[in-house]
Write an enzyme that holds these catalytic residues in place. Structure first.
Site, PDB file in Angstrom:
ATOM      1  N   GLY A 171       0.840  -1.205   0.000  1.00  0.00           N
ATOM      2  CA  GLY A 171       0.000   0.000   0.000  1.00  0.00           C
ATOM      3  C   GLY A 171       0.872   1.251   0.000  1.00  0.00           C
ATOM      4  O   GLY A 171       1.915   1.279   0.649  1.00  0.00           O
TER       5      GLY A 171
ATOM      6  N   ARG B 213       1.030  -5.203  -5.202  1.00  0.00           N
ATOM      7  CA  ARG B 213       1.096  -6.203  -4.130  1.00  0.00           C
ATOM      8  C   ARG B 213       1.551  -7.547  -4.707  1.00  0.00           C
ATOM      9  O   ARG B 213       1.129  -8.602  -4.261  1.00  0.00           O
ATOM     10  CB  ARG B 213      -0.265  -6.321  -3.442  1.00  0.00           C
TER      11      ARG B 213
ATOM     12  N   ASP C  98       5.679  -5.360   5.667  1.00  0.00           N
ATOM     13  CA  ASP C  98       6.181  -6.706   5.959  1.00  0.00           C
ATOM     14  C   ASP C  98       6.217  -7.613   4.726  1.00  0.00           C
ATOM     15  O   ASP C  98       7.139  -8.421   4.583  1.00  0.00           O
ATOM     16  CB  ASP C  98       5.400  -7.351   7.112  1.00  0.00           C
TER      17      ASP C  98
ATOM     18  N   THR D 212       4.696   1.767   6.063  1.00  0.00           N
ATOM     19  CA  THR D 212       3.277   1.370   6.004  1.00  0.00           C
ATOM     20  C   THR D 212       2.525   2.199   7.035  1.00  0.00           C
ATOM     21  O   THR D 212       3.041   2.433   8.138  1.00  0.00           O
ATOM     22  CB  THR D 212       3.011  -0.128   6.305  1.00  0.00           C
TER      23      THR D 212
ATOM     24  N   ASP E 217       0.264   1.142   8.648  1.00  0.00           N
ATOM     25  CA  ASP E 217      -0.146   0.209   9.712  1.00  0.00           C
ATOM     26  C   ASP E 217       0.857   0.147  10.869  1.00  0.00           C
ATOM     27  O   ASP E 217       0.519  -0.317  11.961  1.00  0.00           O
ATOM     28  CB  ASP E 217      -0.335  -1.209   9.149  1.00  0.00           C
TER      29      ASP E 217
ATOM     30  N   ASP F  69       3.203  -1.897  11.408  1.00  0.00           N
ATOM     31  CA  ASP F  69       3.282  -3.260  11.963  1.00  0.00           C
ATOM     32  C   ASP F  69       4.547  -4.017  11.539  1.00  0.00           C
ATOM     33  O   ASP F  69       4.573  -5.252  11.628  1.00  0.00           O
ATOM     34  CB  ASP F  69       2.028  -4.058  11.564  1.00  0.00           C
TER      35      ASP F  69
ATOM     36  N   ARG G 230      -5.080  -3.042   9.256  1.00  0.00           N
ATOM     37  CA  ARG G 230      -4.964  -4.487   9.086  1.00  0.00           C
ATOM     38  C   ARG G 230      -5.025  -5.230  10.424  1.00  0.00           C
ATOM     39  O   ARG G 230      -5.781  -4.810  11.290  1.00  0.00           O
ATOM     40  CB  ARG G 230      -3.676  -4.801   8.340  1.00  0.00           C
TER      41      ARG G 230
HETATM   42  O1  F6P Z   1      -1.405  -1.944   4.493  1.00  0.00           O
HETATM   43  C1  F6P Z   1      -1.946  -0.670   4.322  1.00  0.00           C
HETATM   44  C2  F6P Z   1      -3.414  -0.726   4.165  1.00  0.00           C
HETATM   45  O2  F6P Z   1      -3.901   0.589   4.014  1.00  0.00           O
HETATM   46  C3  F6P Z   1      -4.185  -1.455   5.271  1.00  0.00           C
HETATM   47  O3  F6P Z   1      -4.358  -0.656   6.412  1.00  0.00           O
HETATM   48  C4  F6P Z   1      -5.481  -1.790   4.563  1.00  0.00           C
HETATM   49  O4  F6P Z   1      -6.141  -2.895   5.130  1.00  0.00           O
HETATM   50  C5  F6P Z   1      -5.007  -2.105   3.178  1.00  0.00           C
HETATM   51  O5  F6P Z   1      -3.763  -1.452   3.000  1.00  0.00           O
HETATM   52  C6  F6P Z   1      -5.945  -1.652   2.097  1.00  0.00           C
HETATM   53  O6  F6P Z   1      -5.438  -2.096   0.888  1.00  0.00           O
HETATM   54  P1  F6P Z   1      -5.901  -1.595  -0.511  1.00  0.00           P
HETATM   55  O7  F6P Z   1      -5.279  -0.254  -0.759  1.00  0.00           O
HETATM   56  O8  F6P Z   1      -5.386  -2.636  -1.432  1.00  0.00           O
HETATM   57  O9  F6P Z   1      -7.399  -1.480  -0.484  1.00  0.00           O
END
Ligand code: F6P
Length: 336
Positions: free
Chosen positions: A10, A70, A101, A124, A126, A128, A170
């Site tokens: 992301g 991704r 990660d 990120t 997140d 994490d 997440r």
């Molecule tokens: O990992 C970052 C993040 O924004 C998470 O918090 C969320 O669940 C996910 O990516 C959303 O992904 P996408 O942009 O593919 O909808």
């Protein structure tokens, strides 16, 4: 040296600054290439020589100018072989992987298999990533979530309602925890802490009876709704805020609204903290390369920049625990 730079996973505020400042330093002595679309770009050879001048106009914006994906380069052995072949044919001496990660885990795996020399930078929203206190993007996302929540709170106060804000993050509750603390929410729900929704409704009703409005912050990751998974095995999350708001409204009889800012907190311009963090990480990555130190991820630990072996990051996730969980309990106690 010929150095490739990629961003994966992301997007996050501060990525462009990390790339720009790394290129500015590295182009003095090396050939620098950007690999578009993360690991996908290395599989599809979307690689271009770059100078800092190409990047300067975008450096302070959110998102990632060099795109992202991704894509998991180790999804199967055929991909892994293609990755190895391309790295060799492109003559890349080192790849700087900026990611969460998944992206860093792939860099660790590539290093472990001897496919490439990897240097990792953690990013990120997140927060994490194992082995570092802060990832690029987290601070900006929390600030954005706090701004959204404060706007929402204004209308909750005027209309005397209960409000639920759902934030991304997440399986880790970092964004929700920091947003809940910074806005002094009446309840905060994170994946790391089991709660009972009836207890949440009771707590929120008590708060409402005192001040005629109440606020709940919930992390998207407390509940999965099924659906397709990405190449790293992650389910798409989101939506629990609406369900929780309906539940609270029914249980309390008080008008309740939900707000889900979603990607809006991810697309903001980087905060000052994320800007300097990105610059510090990029500088440390450049210094590691100059010292032939490969197979490492830059890390921020107790205010200092350091690095850890990138293989240590593979398959790990930093969840809310220890001091942060105690802080959580100090304010919200046990809602089970
Ligand atoms: O990992 C970052 C993040 O924004 C998470 O918090 C969320 O669940 C996910 O990516 C959303 O992904 P996408 O942009 O593919 O909808």
């Amino acid at each position: 040296m010929r150095i490739g730079v990629l961003t994966g996973g992301g997007d996050a505020p501060g990525l462009n600054i990390a790339v720009y400042s790394f290129v500015r330093l590295a182009e003095r002595n090396h050939e620098v290439y950007v690999i578009y679309h993360g690991w996908k770009g290395l599989l599809e050879r979307e690689v271009r020589k770059i100078s800092s001048l190409d990047l300067v106009d975008f450096a302070f914006l959110g998102g990632t100018y060099i795109k992202t994906s991704r894509t998991n380069p180790f999804k199967d052995e055929e991909r892994a072989r293609l990755l190895e072949k391309n790295v060799k044919e492109l003559g890349l001496d080192v790849v700087v992987a900026i990611g969460g990660d998944d992206t860093l885990g792939a860099a660790g795996e590539a290093q472990r298999r001897g496919i490439l020399n990897a240097v990792g930078i953690p990013k990120t929203i997140d927060n994490d990533v194992f082995g570092t206190d802060f990832t690029i993007g987290f601070d900006s996302a929390v600030n954005a979530a706090v701004n959204v929540t404060e706007s929402f709170k204004t209308t909750l106060v005027s209309h005397e309602r209960i409000g639920v804000v759902e934030v991304m993050g997440r399986e880790a509750g970092w964004v929700a925890l920091h947003t809940g603390l910074a806005t002094m929410a009446d309840a905060t729900l994170i994946p790391e802490k089991q709660v009972n929704w009836d207890s949440v409704a009771r707590r929120v009703k008590e708060a409402y009876e005192r001040k005629h409005w109440a606020l709940v912050v919930v992390s998207e990751g407390i509940k999965e709704y099924g659906g397709p998974r990405d190449e790293f095995g992650h389910a798409r999350l989101g939506g629990v805020g609406n369900e929780l708001a309906d539940y609270i409204e029914k249980a309390t009889g008080i008008e309740t609204r939900a707000v889900i800012p979603g990607h809006i907190i991810r697309g903001v311009p980087p905060s000052a903290f994320d800007r300097t963090l990105a610059i510090r990480y990029a500088t440390a990555a450049y210094e590691a390369i100059e010292n032939d130190k490969f197979g490492v991820m830059m890390a921020y630990s107790n205010g200092e920049l350091t690095h850890i072996p990138i293989v240590e990051v593979v398959g790990k996730n930093k969840l809310v625990s220890g001091y942060w969980l105690r802080l959580y309990e100090t304010y919200w106690g046990d809602l089970n």
